[in-house]
Design a protein around this motif. Sequence first.
Motif, PDB file in Angstrom:
ATOM      1  N   VAL A   1       7.524 -54.697 -33.409  1.00  0.00           N
ATOM      2  CA  VAL A   1       8.488 -54.416 -34.064  1.00  0.00           C
ATOM      3  C   VAL A   1       8.378 -52.142 -34.161  1.00  0.00           C
ATOM      4  O   VAL A   1       6.831 -51.921 -33.747  1.00  0.00           O
ATOM      5  CB  VAL A   1       8.663 -54.148 -35.678  1.00  0.00           C
ATOM      6  CG1 VAL A   1       9.491 -55.812 -35.153  1.00  0.00           C
ATOM      7  CG2 VAL A   1       7.356 -54.452 -36.735  1.00  0.00           C
ATOM      8  N   ARG A   2       9.254 -51.247 -34.198  1.00  0.00           N
ATOM      9  CA  ARG A   2       8.380 -49.764 -33.347  1.00  0.00           C
ATOM     10  C   ARG A   2       8.011 -49.386 -35.399  1.00  0.00           C
ATOM     11  O   ARG A   2       8.803 -50.097 -36.598  1.00  0.00           O
ATOM     12  CB  ARG A   2      10.131 -49.269 -33.512  1.00  0.00           C
ATOM     13  CG  ARG A   2      10.690 -49.417 -32.072  1.00  0.00           C
ATOM     14  CD  ARG A   2      10.381 -48.486 -31.697  1.00  0.00           C
ATOM     15  NE  ARG A   2      10.603 -47.555 -30.184  1.00  0.00           N
ATOM     16  CZ  ARG A   2      11.401 -48.501 -29.398  1.00  0.00           C
ATOM     17  NH1 ARG A   2      12.280 -49.234 -29.999  1.00  0.00           N
ATOM     18  NH2 ARG A   2      11.074 -47.902 -28.223  1.00  0.00           N
TER      19      ARG A   2
ATOM     20  N   VAL B   1     -12.493 -45.847 -39.178  1.00  0.00           N
ATOM     21  CA  VAL B   1     -10.945 -46.648 -40.061  1.00  0.00           C
ATOM     22  C   VAL B   1     -10.902 -45.836 -41.371  1.00  0.00           C
ATOM     23  O   VAL B   1     -11.495 -45.274 -42.263  1.00  0.00           O
ATOM     24  CB  VAL B   1     -13.002 -47.592 -40.612  1.00  0.00           C
ATOM     25  CG1 VAL B   1     -11.814 -48.377 -41.780  1.00  0.00           C
ATOM     26  CG2 VAL B   1     -13.189 -48.698 -39.622  1.00  0.00           C
ATOM     27  N   ILE B   2      -9.571 -45.904 -41.223  1.00  0.00           N
ATOM     28  CA  ILE B   2      -8.859 -45.601 -42.368  1.00  0.00           C
ATOM     29  C   ILE B   2      -7.864 -46.384 -42.770  1.00  0.00           C
ATOM     30  O   ILE B   2      -7.982 -47.134 -42.620  1.00  0.00           O
ATOM     31  CB  ILE B   2      -7.726 -44.463 -41.606  1.00  0.00           C
ATOM     32  CG1 ILE B   2      -7.242 -45.659 -40.545  1.00  0.00           C
ATOM     33  CG2 ILE B   2      -8.332 -43.497 -41.171  1.00  0.00           C
ATOM     34  CD1 ILE B   2      -5.710 -44.380 -40.416  1.00  0.00           C
ATOM     35  N   LYS B   3      -7.457 -45.691 -44.409  1.00  0.00           N
ATOM     36  CA  LYS B   3      -6.434 -46.787 -44.786  1.00  0.00           C
ATOM     37  C   LYS B   3      -5.410 -45.396 -44.847  1.00  0.00           C
ATOM     38  O   LYS B   3      -4.562 -44.306 -44.665  1.00  0.00           O
ATOM     39  CB  LYS B   3      -6.996 -46.369 -46.472  1.00  0.00           C
ATOM     40  CG  LYS B   3      -5.398 -46.733 -47.962  1.00  0.00           C
ATOM     41  CD  LYS B   3      -5.403 -48.057 -47.818  1.00  0.00           C
ATOM     42  CE  LYS B   3      -4.181 -48.602 -48.533  1.00  0.00           C
ATOM     43  NZ  LYS B   3      -4.917 -48.171 -50.401  1.00  0.00           N
ATOM     44  N   ALA B   4      -4.065 -46.197 -44.837  1.00  0.00           N
ATOM     45  CA  ALA B   4      -2.690 -45.497 -43.819  1.00  0.00           C
ATOM     46  C   ALA B   4      -1.374 -46.428 -44.637  1.00  0.00           C
ATOM     47  O   ALA B   4      -1.895 -47.450 -45.176  1.00  0.00           O
ATOM     48  CB  ALA B   4      -3.137 -45.666 -43.232  1.00  0.00           C
ATOM     49  N   THR B   5      -0.525 -45.756 -44.317  1.00  0.00           N
ATOM     50  CA  THR B   5       1.103 -46.473 -45.162  1.00  0.00           C
ATOM     51  C   THR B   5       1.978 -46.056 -43.149  1.00  0.00           C
ATOM     52  O   THR B   5       1.703 -45.260 -42.949  1.00  0.00           O
ATOM     53  CB  THR B   5       1.508 -45.773 -45.766  1.00  0.00           C
ATOM     54  OG1 THR B   5       0.769 -45.146 -46.904  1.00  0.00           O
ATOM     55  CG2 THR B   5       3.039 -46.551 -46.697  1.00  0.00           C
ATOM     56  N   ILE B   6       2.134 -47.441 -43.013  1.00  0.00           N
ATOM     57  CA  ILE B   6       3.337 -47.128 -42.028  1.00  0.00           C
ATOM     58  C   ILE B   6       4.003 -48.324 -42.210  1.00  0.00           C
ATOM     59  O   ILE B   6       4.438 -48.974 -43.383  1.00  0.00           O
ATOM     60  CB  ILE B   6       1.972 -48.886 -41.028  1.00  0.00           C
ATOM     61  CG1 ILE B   6       1.073 -48.266 -40.073  1.00  0.00           C
ATOM     62  CG2 ILE B   6       3.415 -48.916 -39.759  1.00  0.00           C
ATOM     63  CD1 ILE B   6       0.175 -48.752 -39.287  1.00  0.00           C
TER      64      ILE B   6
ATOM     65  N   ASN C   1       2.410 -40.529 -35.879  1.00  0.00           N
ATOM     66  CA  ASN C   1       2.939 -40.667 -34.810  1.00  0.00           C
ATOM     67  C   ASN C   1       3.724 -41.961 -34.353  1.00  0.00           C
ATOM     68  O   ASN C   1       3.614 -42.495 -35.881  1.00  0.00           O
ATOM     69  CB  ASN C   1       1.623 -41.206 -34.357  1.00  0.00           C
ATOM     70  CG  ASN C   1       0.857 -39.675 -33.049  1.00  0.00           C
ATOM     71  OD1 ASN C   1       1.109 -38.978 -33.590  1.00  0.00           O
ATOM     72  ND2 ASN C   1      -0.577 -40.373 -33.080  1.00  0.00           N
ATOM     73  N   LYS C   2       4.512 -42.804 -33.672  1.00  0.00           N
ATOM     74  CA  LYS C   2       5.171 -43.785 -33.473  1.00  0.00           C
ATOM     75  C   LYS C   2       4.117 -45.052 -32.791  1.00  0.00           C
ATOM     76  O   LYS C   2       3.695 -44.508 -31.662  1.00  0.00           O
ATOM     77  CB  LYS C   2       6.401 -43.574 -32.905  1.00  0.00           C
ATOM     78  CG  LYS C   2       6.980 -43.318 -34.102  1.00  0.00           C
ATOM     79  CD  LYS C   2       8.945 -42.845 -33.292  1.00  0.00           C
ATOM     80  CE  LYS C   2       9.697 -42.664 -34.682  1.00  0.00           C
ATOM     81  NZ  LYS C   2       9.625 -40.864 -34.625  1.00  0.00           N
ATOM     82  N   TYR C   3       4.002 -45.911 -32.985  1.00  0.00           N
ATOM     83  CA  TYR C   3       3.717 -47.043 -32.392  1.00  0.00           C
ATOM     84  C   TYR C   3       4.433 -48.363 -32.455  1.00  0.00           C
ATOM     85  O   TYR C   3       4.825 -48.543 -32.684  1.00  0.00           O
ATOM     86  CB  TYR C   3       2.218 -47.677 -32.689  1.00  0.00           C
ATOM     87  CG  TYR C   3       0.925 -46.241 -32.766  1.00  0.00           C
ATOM     88  CD1 TYR C   3       0.647 -45.922 -31.213  1.00  0.00           C
ATOM     89  CD2 TYR C   3       0.653 -45.119 -33.807  1.00  0.00           C
ATOM     90  CE1 TYR C   3      -0.452 -44.547 -31.514  1.00  0.00           C
ATOM     91  CE2 TYR C   3       0.043 -43.814 -33.644  1.00  0.00           C
ATOM     92  CZ  TYR C   3      -0.675 -43.780 -32.764  1.00  0.00           C
ATOM     93  OH  TYR C   3      -1.282 -42.770 -32.916  1.00  0.00           O
TER      94      TYR C   3
END
Lengths: 413, 302
Positions: free
Chosen positions: A341-342, A371-376, A330-332
């Motif tokens: 920024v995108r 609550v999650i750990k993610a890479t963006i 997903n994009k935010y």
Amino acid sequence: MDLLRFITAGSVDDGKSTLIGRLLYDSKSIMIDQLEAIERQSKNKEEGEIDLALLTDGLRAEREQGITIDVAYKYFSTPKRKFIIADAPGHIQYTRNMVTGASNADLAIILIDARNGVAEQTRRHSIIASLLNIRHVVVAINKMDLVNFSQDVYNNIVIDYAKVAQSLGLKQVTYIPLSALQGDNIVEKSDKMSWYEGPSLLNYLEEVEIQDTIDLTNGRFPVQYVIRPQTDDLHDYRGYAGKIISGVYKVGDTVTVQPAGIQSRIKAIEVAGKEVEEAFAPQSIVLHLADNIDISRGDVIVNAAQPVKTAQELEVLVCWMDNKPLVPGNKYLLQINSRVVRSVVRNIEYKLDVNTLERNEAPAQALLNDVIKATIKTASPIPYDSYQELRANGGAILIDETSHVTVGACMIQ
Amino acid sequence: MSAYRLDYLDQLESEAIHIFREVAGQFERPALLFSGGKDSITLVHLALKAFRPGKFPFPLVHIDTGHNFQEALDYRDALAATLGEKLIVRHVGDTIKAKQLTEPKGKFASRNALQTFTLLDTIEEFKFDACIGGARRDEEKARAKERIFSVRDEFGQWDPKLQRPELWNTYNGKIHKGENVRVFPISNWTELDVWNYIRREKIGLPSIYFSHDREVIEHQGQLVAVSEFIQLESTDRVLTRKVRYRTVGDMTCTAAVESTATNIDDIITEIIATKTSERGETRIDDRVSEAAMEDRKKNGYF
């Protein structure tokens, strides 16, 4: 006089509203007409005594259901301090609201019912306080009147909670036994707990040193707006307007404009129209640089002596705040201070159980309040600091590009 | 390091300036809603600190109900002239005529609710995407829940259950066409903070904030100024009292308080001693129901 922002975490059952009501009432922040209004309503609800929860529950739906849904802000002051209370709901389905309230808090009051001791929600509230990097935690052990003001009960809860605090790395924890209903240890020291040697709650809130919540070491200045009058007499005036979010800036300091990485020197600093030699967080200022370089909103003018990290791939803890799930790919829009920024969420490493701190590996998606750990990955570089080291430059929000709603809170690792 | 410490008023001021600059940075066509009351006068003072020596990136907008105190209108015009900033005035009376709205009737017939129509028309006319206002969270319990950036739909409606989370000092001003954001830079100020700031900054106020003789009638314990906008009944006794105004709204819905305070110091002393809230003491329009403010805000009111 300075300012202390704190959050109260707990549910109505723990006596949270009574506690807030008592602080407001005993500091004379509740006016007669407001008291009369809640008295009238209390009678409408056919309850015997004044329901102090009605004072904090501001929306019709909340009053009807007798619950706190959203964060309410309450204000009171004593001759020593002005206080802003973020009164947040305690139930797990309102985790996002507690995260919101905690984001600006210098201190958290975590309520424990003395009869129940450390409960699941105590752990959850403490985990959120630690995730949001709140420096000071007051463990308010309430309803001591219902356990005969017993020192043993108090001691056992302190021993239990100390384990929680240690596992979360909470360093500044203060324990106060009290009865919000009867006013013991709220404003005055209670004579029913002579074994307790610490301060009353209000006394503690007035005295606790909170200067450490503002970082004065790392110079960070996000540009919000460029002031260019372009009039005849101010033809060359070009001022960068913004708020110093951390650190100190002095005329003559070498700075780096990020993410471009261009160096310059501070020519002048204005605070409210007056030139000063130095300025510090959290002052709003106008900065003038010695060189004519292209700087716009979203750039960060960093004190060169204290470099910032810059990256396009961020490791983040995310509190998800939307009904639509977060799915990898997903994009935010990602907004950190004034920079937008995108971005795209690459993968979810694990989901954190906010009751136990257990990690569930690689979930397919994140749901509301997870609550999650993610890479963006971001479309352009982000100047940032680790949230746990420098809260003011490590927190970002995710915005849904189609609904424009704020859907996530990111704590950059 | 203790030299680097800000007083609470400086912290509130800096926060408000930051919010003003976020509006300037995020919106195409903002406006500052100006009423002539102390809160919006404080906003103008903060805007000067945020943007001078540049111009304000927004006009001042006054929605004139036609029921204002003349002193507040005089102050408004003098201020706009001194600042050299643009002032837009739109009249509720014109909206009533153009849209054939029904004026409320009764002794204190208030145009307070009709104001919303003119405000929404004005937002539409100038395509304003952000309206800055002087509301504070300590005023009222529905306001205590409102965000600093508060999104309104194209009908100007506030949905308290669908508010965006607002974290740290990061403000999300993204909206769809036709929506607008109401922005409240002094959300975290209390009435007393505003007065202390006015004293510290030596900000001038309309004369009705200070004690003066005025013809009033007593209505349910409140003193209401005699004016062409209220209907006197035969049982009303017109009294001359020494009063001041604690808030400035319409003459039909704002009550005066008895006072001999002729300067800011005296006013602050009185406010510290008072046992009644600002809106409770001076607003006739909040007494309708427990959720009067929540209902008005849902319909587009400030």
